[in-house]
Design an enzyme around this catalytic site. Structure first.
Site, PDB file in Angstrom:
ATOM      1  N   GLY A  10       6.264   3.277  11.228  1.00 24.55           N
ATOM      2  CA  GLY A  10       7.254   4.329  10.991  1.00 24.55           C
ATOM      3  C   GLY A  10       6.722   5.702  11.394  1.00 24.55           C
ATOM      4  N   ASP A  34       5.614  -6.862  14.828  1.00 15.61           N
ATOM      5  CA  ASP A  34       4.432  -7.260  15.600  1.00 15.61           C
ATOM      6  C   ASP A  34       3.570  -6.030  15.915  1.00 15.61           C
ATOM      7  OD1 ASP A  34       5.263  -9.840  15.589  1.00 15.61           O
ATOM      8  OD2 ASP A  34       6.257  -9.730  17.551  1.00 15.61           O
ATOM      9  N   ILE A  41       6.119  -5.728   1.939  1.00 14.96           N
ATOM     10  CA  ILE A  41       5.744  -5.212   0.616  1.00 14.96           C
ATOM     11  C   ILE A  41       6.713  -5.639  -0.487  1.00 14.96           C
ATOM     12  CG2 ILE A  41       4.424  -3.275   1.530  1.00 14.96           C
ATOM     13  CD1 ILE A  41       6.838  -1.466   0.702  1.00 14.96           C
ATOM     14  N   ALA A  64       9.483   2.135   3.420  1.00 17.40           N
ATOM     15  CA  ALA A  64      10.616   2.393   2.522  1.00 17.40           C
ATOM     16  C   ALA A  64      11.903   2.064   3.249  1.00 17.40           C
ATOM     17  CB  ALA A  64      10.628   3.872   2.104  1.00 17.40           C
ATOM     18  N   THR A 105      10.696  11.579  -2.280  1.00 17.92           N
ATOM     19  CA  THR A 105      11.616  12.431  -1.533  1.00 17.92           C
ATOM     20  C   THR A 105      12.304  13.489  -2.399  1.00 17.92           C
ATOM     21  OG1 THR A 105      13.737  12.346  -0.371  1.00 17.92           O
ATOM     22  CG2 THR A 105      13.343  10.610  -1.924  1.00 17.92           C
ATOM     23  N   ASP A 106      12.774  14.537  -1.731  1.00 16.18           N
ATOM     24  CA  ASP A 106      13.583  15.556  -2.429  1.00 16.18           C
ATOM     25  C   ASP A 106      14.941  15.002  -2.854  1.00 16.18           C
ATOM     26  OD1 ASP A 106      14.344  15.357   0.244  1.00 16.18           O
ATOM     27  OD2 ASP A 106      14.980  17.438   0.395  1.00 16.18           O
ATOM     28  N   TYR A 130      19.982   6.099  -2.154  1.00 13.48           N
ATOM     29  CA  TYR A 130      18.617   6.329  -1.668  1.00 13.48           C
ATOM     30  C   TYR A 130      17.792   7.107  -2.700  1.00 13.48           C
ATOM     31  CZ  TYR A 130      14.833   8.406   1.130  1.00 13.48           C
ATOM     32  OH  TYR A 130      13.603   8.824   1.593  1.00 13.48           O
ATOM     33  N   LYS A 134      14.629   5.700  -4.949  1.00  8.06           N
ATOM     34  CA  LYS A 134      13.308   6.326  -4.795  1.00  8.06           C
ATOM     35  C   LYS A 134      12.814   6.837  -6.157  1.00  8.06           C
ATOM     36  CE  LYS A 134      11.229   7.093  -1.421  1.00  8.06           C
ATOM     37  NZ  LYS A 134      10.173   6.312  -0.716  1.00  8.06           N
TER      38      LYS A 134
HETATM   39  N1  LIG Z   1      12.302  10.402   6.951  1.00  7.42           N
HETATM   40  C1  LIG Z   1      12.485  11.422   6.123  1.00  7.42           C
HETATM   41  O1  LIG Z   1      13.156  12.413   6.446  1.00  7.42           O
HETATM   42  C2  LIG Z   1      11.855  11.412   4.753  1.00  7.42           C
HETATM   43  C3  LIG Z   1      12.055  12.513   3.896  1.00  7.42           C
HETATM   44  C4  LIG Z   1      11.472  12.493   2.638  1.00  7.42           C
HETATM   45  C5  LIG Z   1      10.699  11.406   2.244  1.00  7.42           C
HETATM   46  N2  LIG Z   1      10.541  10.356   3.085  1.00  7.42           N
HETATM   47  C6  LIG Z   1       9.722   9.225   2.641  1.00  7.42           C
HETATM   48  O2  LIG Z   1       8.565   9.209   3.465  1.00  7.42           O
HETATM   49  C7  LIG Z   1       8.135   7.858   3.634  1.00  7.42           C
HETATM   50  C8  LIG Z   1       7.942   7.587   5.122  1.00  7.42           C
HETATM   51  O3  LIG Z   1       9.179   7.823   5.803  1.00  7.42           O
HETATM   52  P1  LIG Z   1       9.336   7.557   7.377  1.00  7.42           P
HETATM   53  O4  LIG Z   1      10.385   8.475   7.880  1.00  7.42           O
HETATM   54  O5  LIG Z   1       7.996   7.546   8.018  1.00  7.42           O
HETATM   55  O6  LIG Z   1       9.936   6.073   7.342  1.00  7.42           O
HETATM   56  P2  LIG Z   1      10.331   5.137   8.577  1.00  7.42           P
HETATM   57  O7  LIG Z   1      10.064   5.820   9.864  1.00  7.42           O
HETATM   58  O8  LIG Z   1      11.689   4.603   8.284  1.00  7.42           O
HETATM   59  O9  LIG Z   1       9.262   3.952   8.450  1.00  7.42           O
HETATM   60  C9  LIG Z   1       9.322   2.984   7.438  1.00  7.42           C
HETATM   61  C10 LIG Z   1       8.551   1.780   7.917  1.00  7.42           C
HETATM   62  O10 LIG Z   1       8.576   0.782   6.870  1.00  7.42           O
HETATM   63  C11 LIG Z   1       8.807  -0.478   7.496  1.00  7.42           C
HETATM   64  N3  LIG Z   1       9.330  -1.476   6.564  1.00  7.42           N
HETATM   65  C12 LIG Z   1      10.627  -1.780   6.319  1.00  7.42           C
HETATM   66  N4  LIG Z   1      10.714  -2.793   5.445  1.00  7.42           N
HETATM   67  C13 LIG Z   1       9.440  -3.148   5.135  1.00  7.42           C
HETATM   68  C14 LIG Z   1       8.881  -4.129   4.292  1.00  7.42           C
HETATM   69  N5  LIG Z   1       9.636  -4.981   3.583  1.00  7.42           N
HETATM   70  N6  LIG Z   1       7.533  -4.217   4.205  1.00  7.42           N
HETATM   71  C15 LIG Z   1       6.739  -3.387   4.928  1.00  7.42           C
HETATM   72  N7  LIG Z   1       7.224  -2.429   5.742  1.00  7.42           N
HETATM   73  C16 LIG Z   1       8.562  -2.307   5.848  1.00  7.42           C
HETATM   74  C17 LIG Z   1       9.811  -0.132   8.599  1.00  7.42           C
HETATM   75  O11 LIG Z   1       9.932  -1.176   9.515  1.00  7.42           O
HETATM   76  P3  LIG Z   1      11.353  -1.361  10.307  1.00  7.42           P
HETATM   77  O12 LIG Z   1      11.589  -0.095  11.051  1.00  7.42           O
HETATM   78  O13 LIG Z   1      11.099  -2.551  11.167  1.00  7.42           O
HETATM   79  O14 LIG Z   1      12.388  -1.597   9.229  1.00  7.42           O
HETATM   80  C18 LIG Z   1       9.169   1.124   9.171  1.00  7.42           C
HETATM   81  O15 LIG Z   1       8.166   0.813  10.116  1.00  7.42           O
HETATM   82  C19 LIG Z   1       9.193   6.984   2.930  1.00  7.42           C
HETATM   83  O16 LIG Z   1       8.746   6.681   1.638  1.00  7.42           O
HETATM   84  C20 LIG Z   1      10.402   7.888   2.822  1.00  7.42           C
HETATM   85  O17 LIG Z   1      11.224   7.562   1.729  1.00  7.42           O
HETATM   86  C21 LIG Z   1      11.091  10.337   4.344  1.00  7.42           C
END
Ligand SMILES: NC(=O)c1ccc[n+]([C@@H]2O[C@H](COP(=O)([O-])OP(=O)(O)OC[C@H]3O[C@@H](n4cnc5c(N)ncnc54)[C@H](OP(=O)(O)O)[C@@H]3O)[C@@H](O)[C@H]2O)c1
Length: 230
Positions: A10, A34, A41, A64, A105-106, A130, A134
């Site tokens: 991610g 892969d 998780i 997440a 998250t906020d 969401y 969280k």
């Molecule tokens: N993005 C935002 O704007 C934002 C803002 C505030 C907080 N956050 C938090 O920051 C964290 C990281 O966010 P991010 O944007 O980096 O997320 P992301 O790009 O959506 O990456 C999440 C990763 O988790 C993988 N995943 C999905 N299901 C899974 C499972 N069962 N077991 C293991 N891995 C799994 C996803 O794989 P697939 O893609 O193949 O599903 C993806 O590679 C999260 O906790 C999110 O809630 C994000």
């Protein structure tokens, strides 16, 4: 120390791979796709096996369900991934006497008060699935009683994955004029900065005796309102 990163493919997971390159610790990058050590998780047994096999003493949870809009209709998987799965990781680290670094998250806020900065100890007021799931994730980690650092962040962007900044850049490249809703505010936060903060906490062992929830975002805000995190 052996450190396991979940959701390595991610946005944040990719940034963690970059910052961990020069670490004195040993990082194990996992995801469901892969190219990484496979780890889903949502499966506690699978987590326990990987933790035992690699003698993991710290998990950084970058995985997440992050699609805010689709969370409204996706069903049980959102709670499973955002609440049960972090609890699984917490249990595995409690059993290993290790540390869980978790990202929240906020969106755990969102009801009143919305347009003023929120503090860590402020009651969660999520308005959607969401944010609610969280918030449950945070609560379930804390209930396990594991050593934990929960970092709430906001509007992550990076060169990896999907994010608001990339969407706007793509749109501006193809459209002469954009119409954008003005009903949300937030603090866009560079995922590389968050990865560096996590790296600093773990690499320099700044977590000892510091279990709790912390807010991390870049400064300033977008959409003309105040930051929801302080
Ligand atoms: N993005 C935002 O704007 C934002 C803002 C505030 C907080 N956050 C938090 O920051 C964290 C990281 O966010 P991010 O944007 O980096 O997320 P992301 O790009 O959506 O990456 C999440 C990763 O988790 C993988 N995943 C999905 N299901 C899974 C499972 N069962 N077991 C293991 N891995 C799994 C996803 O794989 P697939 O893609 O193949 O599903 C993806 O590679 C999260 O906790 C999110 O809630 C994000």
């Amino acid at each position: 120390m052996n450190i396991l990163v979940t959701g390595a493919n991610g946005q944040l997971g990719n940034e963690m791979q970059l910052v961990a390159k020069d670490s004195k610790d040993n990082y194990i990058f996992t995801d469901v796709c892969d190219g990484y050590e496979k780890l889903d998780i949502t499966c506690l047994d699978e987590i326990r096996k990987v933790v035992k096999k690699n003698n993991v003493k710290c998990i950084i949870n970058c995985a997440a369900w992050t699609n805010v809009d689709k969370a409204e209709t996706a069903g049980d998987i959102v709670e499973t991934l955002n609440a049960t799965a972090p609890e699984n990781l917490a249990k595995a680290m409690k059993e290993a006497d290790g540390l869980l670094v978790h990202v929240s998250t906020d969106y755990v806020f969102g009801g009143d008060p919305y347009n003023t900065p929120c503090k860590e100890d402020q009651k969660g007021t999520p308005t959607g699935v969401y944010g609610l799931t969280k918030l449950h994730g945070e609560e379930r980690i804390q209930a396990v009683g594991v050593n934990h650092i929960i970092l709430r962040t906001a509007w992550l962007y990076s060169e990896f994955g999907h994010n608001f900044v990339k969407t706007m850049m793509n749109l501006t490249a193809t459209k002469p004029q954009l119409k954008v809703v003005f009903d949300q505010c937030g603090t866009p936060t560079y995922a590389g900065d968050l990865a560096n903060a996590i790296f600093d906490i773990v690499e320099n062992r700044k977590y000892e005796g510091k279990s709790g929830i912390y807010h991390f975002s870049n400064e300033a805000y977008a959409a003309g309102m105040t930051s929801p995190l302080r």
